[in-house]
Each structure stands twice: as structure tokens, then as C-alpha cells.
Design a protein around this motif. Sequence first.
Motif, PDB file in Angstrom:
ATOM      1  N   GLN A 142     -39.443  40.920  22.332  1.00 34.40           N
ATOM      2  CA  GLN A 142     -39.565  39.466  22.206  1.00 34.40           C
ATOM      3  C   GLN A 142     -40.801  39.078  21.400  1.00 34.40           C
ATOM      4  O   GLN A 142     -40.787  38.075  20.680  1.00 34.40           O
ATOM      5  CB  GLN A 142     -39.612  38.822  23.599  1.00 34.40           C
ATOM      6  N   TYR A 173     -34.770  35.253  21.057  1.00 32.12           N
ATOM      7  CA  TYR A 173     -35.754  35.492  22.114  1.00 32.12           C
ATOM      8  C   TYR A 173     -35.080  35.517  23.492  1.00 32.12           C
ATOM      9  O   TYR A 173     -35.301  36.428  24.306  1.00 32.12           O
ATOM     10  CB  TYR A 173     -36.822  34.395  22.050  1.00 32.12           C
ATOM     11  N   GLU A 191     -33.458  38.615  26.764  1.00 34.73           N
ATOM     12  CA  GLU A 191     -33.556  38.506  28.223  1.00 34.73           C
ATOM     13  C   GLU A 191     -32.215  38.849  28.868  1.00 34.73           C
ATOM     14  O   GLU A 191     -32.148  39.613  29.835  1.00 34.73           O
ATOM     15  CB  GLU A 191     -33.954  37.076  28.593  1.00 34.73           C
TER      16      GLU A 191
END
Length: 514
Positions: free
Chosen positions: A172, A185, A189
Motif C-alpha cells: 500500500q 489501495y 486490503e
Amino acid sequence: MSRVSKSLKNAKVGVFFFILSIFVQFFSRKIFLDNLGDEFIGLETTLRSILSFLNLAELGIGTAIGFTLYKPIFDENHKEINKIIALLGVLYRKIGYIIFGIGFIVSLFFPMIFEQAPFSLALIYYVFYSLLISVLLSYFVNYHISLLGADQKGYIVQQYFQTFNITRVILQVIVALYFKNFYLYITLELIFSIIYSIVVRYKIRQEYPWLIINSSQKTEIIKEYPEIIVKIKQVFFHKMSAFVKNGTDNLLIYALVNLQSVAFFGNYQLIFMKLIGLVKMAFAGTGSAVGNLIAENDEKNIKKVLWELIAIQFFIAGFFSMIIYHTMDSFIQLWLGEKYILSNTILLLMIANFFMIQISSPIERFKNAYGLYSDTWAAITEALINLIISFVFGKLLGIAGIVLGTVVSMFLIVILWKPYFLYKNGFKKSVFLYWKGLLPMMLVFVVSAFIINFVKDYFRFDSENITLIDWIIYAIQVTVAVTIVYSILLYLFVPGFKVFCMRVKTLVINRLPK
């Protein structure tokens, strides 16, 4: 492996990976703020707080199941363990559907909630649903990790979780530096959450080959464990109270102050949460060890372990509180810049919150091990006190007023009530014994704080023209002073801390080459 050996292994693995994680996250925080902006980090933090609220639907099932697993694990009753994990799976699937449904309904109001946010609704929805799917994986795929925690094998979870977490953050950082792409980004996750769930599920199959991963048990199994359902209902109120304490501050700051202040407060919160997490890792496995100890029902050993844990965590509470107070502002200035420094009042309130969390942790462990959750009124009262004070004083004092609500409610319920409840219903003794043992520790902390405040004035430190080297030297001086003064006074006046020091000395001597 013995309880102590398992606890030490959990601690070593947990602390090692957590320190790596802390280093990576502090390094990355500055990059994320500079390249993605205060507003986006504030948005992500706010959405995570909303998801924390949705997680209230979990009702404390994991906590209640963990308490129920201690006895069959101690007895090596594989059949009973399989049934309890099957029950966990049935309950978690139901809760997963509820969380998704409530999440969907809440998201319908995003156009109004984030009307002033400088981001498109498409981005806000993408961030929210990516984080929501990551949360739901724990309910549908890898809920079996509860067994690892109850069996004092939490280090296995930490190895994989922290490795994936550190790798994700590094990637990230690259995205933030070179692409500055919000979507990519957040996508990282989601991807790493999916991979982590698959890997941990595979590891559980290896660790417990007798465990039935995909149980055919249906809803009817719930009727076989009425006592667990009662515990779950009780734990729900405690989970709700914990959320109000820890999860509403960011939401209230967004509502009463502004979105940018969420990011400012989040910088301090990151430090405290990582520090709390580090201490938690150091004590990883002690919760299940205490559960195992209670199952043995050795009253003398229970008392000994309790006071040793209280003394250790009181040392940790005072040690970090004094160091943070004298080094935090200069660290924030060096790390992020002077504009990110919050008032001294906010810092003191956050330190008070941290201190109370640490000194109450042993009480909480023993309370959970005894399965004492029936004081639901206390949880409701704590939540109400927190919300009322935070809302009223938040309007008047801003961030300081919001944190004040957390501090006051924690003091009244966690510090004053919970020891009384544990001693009355768990130990069957007077709570006077607790306060009698705690008083010398409080006096030692107060005296140490005054001494350190006097001594630190003799350290050379220019806070206006700060450099990294200067800060490191100053932080080392403060740390050494706190260590010497605080540990010596605790050793002299607190028996539990002296027992701990003797235990450490014995371990060190035994490890020396003969």
C-alpha cells in the motif's frame, strides 16, 4: 507444553511480529497522510468505526465460546470441542448475514452522512464494501481460529496475520507513493484478507486433523447449549459498552468537530492502540492460561498468579504512561509535523485511558475465565455515561471532551465496579483485599511520576529545534530514569512485582550456558 511455556511462546511470537508491524505502520502513516491526504485517511477511519459498530451483532459469541472451550480442551474431549465449534459456525453464519444486511441499510444513508466529504460516492461505497467483505470472512470462513486462542496457540494466528498485514502495508505504501490510487489501495486490503482466511483455514486443518471443518450441524444444535446462549446475551452488553468506549470517538469527532480532526486524533490513537496491542501480545495466551488455571481450581495458585499479573501490568501501565507524557509531543512533531500536535489535556486523558486499560486487564482476564458476565447493567451504565459526557463536553471542549467521556465511564465501572464483582462472585472474598494490595502500587506510581518530572528537567533537549538523534537520546534518558526509579520502588514495596523479578532471574539463570 505447560501453561507457562505456551504463554511465553505466544508472547515471544506476538511481540516479535507486533514490533515489526508497529515499525511498518508508523513509517507508512506519514506516507499515507502526505500522499493520500488527511481527508481520505479520516474517511477510512470513519468507515472502519461504522464497521466496528456493525460488529456489535457478533454479540460476544467468540468470548462466550472461548470460555466454554477451556474445560473440554483441558479434558482433551474432541467430541465436545467439535460440537462447540459447530455451534460457533451456526451462530456466526447467522450473524454474518445480519451484519451484511445492516451494513447494506446503513450504506443507503451515505449520501447524507458524507454529504460534505470531498470524495465521490462511488469511492466511499467501494471502500466500505471492501472493508465489509474483509470483516465477513471471519464469520463465514475462518471462525475456527477461536479454538487456537482457547488452546493457547494464538501465536499461530499472529504469525500469519502479522506477516500478511506487514506485506499488505508495504504494498500500500508503494501504491500511495507511485500511483496515489485510492481504489488500488483498498483493493489490496480485500485481497490480503481473502488470502489470509484461506491460509489460516488450511493451517487449522493441519493443527487439528480431528476437527470437523465443515460441520453438518444445523440450527437445532443451539438448543443443546442453553447456558452458552445465556452467556452470549450477557456478553453482548459488554461488547456494546466496549464499542462505545473505543469505537465512537472517531464518529463523534467527525460529527462534532470535522473529518480532518479524525485523522489528527487518529495519529495519537494509532500510537496508543499499537502500544495496547503490543502489551496484549506480550500477554498472549495468559487469558486461556487463566481459564485453564480456574479449571484446576487451585485457590492458592490462583491468588499468586492474580497478584503477579496485576503487579506486572501496573509496572507496564506506569512505565509507558510516564515515557509517553514526556516524549509524545516531540515525537509527533518529528514524525508528522508541528500542526499535528494535540493539546496537553487530550494527551493526559488518553494516557489516563491507557493506564486504566492496563491495570484492569488482569481483573478482566479472571472475570472472563470465571464466565462472569451477568453484570449487564454495569455495561449499559458505562456506555450511557460515556455517550452523555462525550456528547455534552464534546460540543464544549472538542476532542478533549469526547475523550473525557471514555475516561470517566471507565473509571466508574471498570476500575471501581469490576474488581468488586470479581471478588464477590468469583473469589468469594472481600474486595478490600484488592484495594489493600493496589494502594502501594498507586503510591509508588505517584511518587515515581513526581521524581521523573523533576529529573527530566536536567536532560538537554531543545524541543523547538528537534532532530531525530536529539529525540532518541532524550527518549533513552527518560526511559532509563523511569526504569530505574519506578522498578526499584515497585520491587521494594510491591510483593507481586518482587515475585515476578525473581521468576525472571530464575529463567535467565537457567538459560545461561553451564
